[in-house]
Design a protein around this motif. Structure first.
Motif, mmCIF file in Angstrom:
data_model
loop_
_atom_site.group_PDB
_atom_site.id
_atom_site.type_symbol
_atom_site.label_atom_id
_atom_site.label_comp_id
_atom_site.label_asym_id
_atom_site.label_seq_id
_atom_site.Cartn_x
_atom_site.Cartn_y
_atom_site.Cartn_z
ATOM 1 N N GLY A 223 13.322 17.914 -100.932
ATOM 2 C CA GLY A 223 12.298 16.878 -100.873
ATOM 3 C C GLY A 223 12.346 16.160 -99.548
ATOM 4 N N GLU A 228 4.569 10.698 -98.670
ATOM 5 C CA GLU A 228 3.783 11.838 -99.136
ATOM 6 C C GLU A 228 4.305 13.116 -98.486
ATOM 7 O OE1 GLU A 228 -0.138 10.791 -97.930
ATOM 8 O OE2 GLU A 228 -0.479 9.423 -99.607
ATOM 9 N N ARG A 229 3.808 14.252 -98.931
ATOM 10 C CA ARG A 229 4.224 15.523 -98.357
ATOM 11 C C ARG A 229 3.877 15.583 -96.866
ATOM 12 N NH1 ARG A 229 4.173 20.473 -102.620
ATOM 13 N NH2 ARG A 229 4.611 19.255 -104.506
ATOM 14 N N PRO A 237 8.083 19.067 -101.773
ATOM 15 C CA PRO A 237 7.549 17.818 -102.346
ATOM 16 C C PRO A 237 8.123 16.583 -101.675
ATOM 17 C CG PRO A 237 9.232 18.729 -103.772
ATOM 18 C CD PRO A 237 9.010 19.748 -102.693
ATOM 19 N N GLU A 241 7.558 11.919 -105.491
ATOM 20 C CA GLU A 241 6.930 12.588 -106.630
ATOM 21 C C GLU A 241 7.845 12.591 -107.845
ATOM 22 O OE1 GLU A 241 5.319 16.445 -105.553
ATOM 23 O OE2 GLU A 241 4.771 15.700 -103.553
ATOM 24 N N GLN A 242 9.162 12.555 -107.610
ATOM 25 C CA GLN A 242 10.145 12.497 -108.691
ATOM 26 C C GLN A 242 10.760 11.105 -108.838
ATOM 27 O OE1 GLN A 242 11.322 14.905 -110.861
ATOM 28 N NE2 GLN A 242 9.880 16.463 -110.148
ATOM 29 N N PRO A 244 9.491 7.515 -108.079
ATOM 30 C CA PRO A 244 8.375 6.653 -107.642
ATOM 31 C C PRO A 244 8.844 5.492 -106.761
ATOM 32 C CG PRO A 244 8.155 7.210 -109.957
ATOM 33 C CD PRO A 244 9.507 7.711 -109.532
#
Length: 323
Positions: A223, A228-229, A237, A241-242, A244
Motif C-alpha cells: 500500500g 489516494e492511489r 492500493p 482504503e483499508q 480510513p
C-alpha cells in the motif's frame, strides 16, 4: 535636442541591459556549497539532491557537495545548518521528518519555521508499506488480519527514532488499532536491508529508493501512504482504503540558514525552475513515482505550517520518546 535625448535614452537602456546581464552572470558568493543531508549516506533524499546539486554546480559556477550529518532523527544536521552564516555556503536537504524534529528533540531548541528559511520543495515522494518477496503477506488486508490476531508480532524498521518512516508506521498502527514493534536502524539503507534479510517484517519507505527493488522481484509494496492511489502505481492500493483517514505523504525540500539574502534566494529558485524540466530529473522522478516541485519558498512554508502540528499530535498520542 530630441535626437540627442533619444540617443541618451538608448544608451542608458543598453547600459541597463548590460548591467542586468552582468548581474545575472555574477559568480555565486562562495566556491563550495554544502548540501547538508541529516541522514546517513545512501538515504533516498540524496537522489534528487545529487541531480539538483550537479545542475547548480554547472549553472552557478560553484561546487555543490553533499555533507551527511545524521543523528537525532535529522535534528543534528538541521540544527547545524541553522547555526551557519546565511551567505549561500550551506543549505539543508531534508525530508518531511523536518516537521517532526521540534516535537521529538526539544533539547535541541530547534524549530524549522523559526530558525530556517524555506527555499523550495524538491519533490513529493510517495512512501510504501514494503515487505520482502518471501513475506507471507500478499495484501494489506492479510497483514492487518495477522496484526489483529497477534498483537506486537509484526516489526517495522526505520532509519531512526523520529524519522519519517518511523512516524508513518506509528500513525498506521494508531489508526489501524494494531500493535507493531518499532526497530530503529542507523540509516534507511540499513533498515531496508533488514527487511530483505527477514530481520523485520516491513518498512514504510520512499518509492524513489524502493521501486527498483520491487521491479527486481526482491520485494512488494502492499500500500502507498498517499491519501489516494498513485498514478504511477495504479495496481497498488492506498493504505487509506483499508485504514480510513491514513495519510503520511513524504517530501524532500531545501532550506537555508535564517536571513538568506533575497537576491540569492531568487537566483537559486530561478535556476531550479529551469532544472525542474531537465530530462534527467524528470526521468528519475518518474522512475520512482515521485513528482518534481522546485516551486519556490511559498509552498514549502505552507507545508511546514500544516505538518508540524500534525506530527506533534502523532508523537504525543504514540508516546514516542527520543533515543
Amino acid at each position: 535636442m530630441r535626437r540627442r535625448s533619444l540617443a541618451l535614452a538608448v544608451a542608458a537602456g543598453g547600459l541597463g541591459a548590460a548591467t542586468n546581464t552582468a548581474r545575472a552572470q555574477e559568480p555565486w558568493p562562495v566556491r563550495v556549497v554544502r548540501l547538508v543531508v541529516p541522514q546517513a549516506p545512501g538515504s533516498p533524499i540524496e537522489i534528487p539532491t545529487r541531480i539538483i546539486g550537479d545542475r547548480l554546480s554547472r549553472s552557478l559556477g560553484a561546487s555543490f557537495i553533499i555533507d551527511n550529518r545524521p543523528g537525532a532523527g535529522g535534528g543534528i544536521g538541521s540544527q547545524h545548518v541553522a547555526q551557519q552564516p546565511a551567505d549561500g555556503s550551506v543549505f539543508l536537504a531534508t525530508s518531511a521528518g523536518i516537521a517532526i524534529v521540534p516535537t521529538l528533540q526539544p533539547a535541541l531548541n530547534f524549530d524549522p519555521i523559526r530558525d530556517l528559511d524555506p527555499v523550495s520543495l524538491m519533490c513529493d515522494v510517495p512512501s510504501g508499506l514494503l515487505v520482502r518477496n518471501a513475506s507471507p503477506f500478499a495484501s494489506l488486508a492479510q497483514l492487518l488480519a495477522h496484526a489483529r490476531v497477534r498483537p506486537g508480532d509484526l516489526t517495522y524498521a526505520s532509519g531512526g527514532v523520529g524519522s519519517a518512516n518511523h512516524l508513518a508506521g506509528a500513525l498506521f498502527a494508531a489508526l489501524a488499532g494494531v500493535e507493531m514493534t518499532h526497530v530503529p536502524y542507523r540509516g534507511v539503507s540499513q533498515a531496508v536491508n533488514a527487511v530483505y534479510a527477514g530481520d523485520v517484517s516491513l518498512i514504510f519507505g520512499s518509492t524513489l529508493e524502493l521501486l527498483q527493488h520491487v521491479r527486481q522481484g526482491q520485494a512488494r509494496i502492499l500500500g502507498v501512504t498517499m491519501p489516494e492511489r498513485v498514478p504511477a502505481l495504479p495496481e497498488v492500493p492506498a493504505i487509506a482504503e483499508q485504514v480510513p483517514g491514513y495519510a503520511a505523504p513524504n517530501w524532500f525540500c531545501l532550506m537555508a540558514p535564517k536571513g538568506l539574502p533575497e537576491r540569492l534566494l531568487n537566483r537559486l529558485n530561478a535556476e531550479m525552475a529551469v532544472i525542474r524540466d531537465a530530462p534527467d530529473l524528470q526521468a528519475r522522478m518518474a522512475e520512482g513515482a515521485a513528482t518534481a516541485r522546485l516551486d519556490g519558498p511559498g509552498p514549502l512554508a505552507a507545508r511546514l505550517a500544516d505538518e508540524v502540528p500534525k506530527w506533534r499530535k502523532v508523537v504525543a498520542d504514540a508516546g514516542i520518546r527520543p533515543d
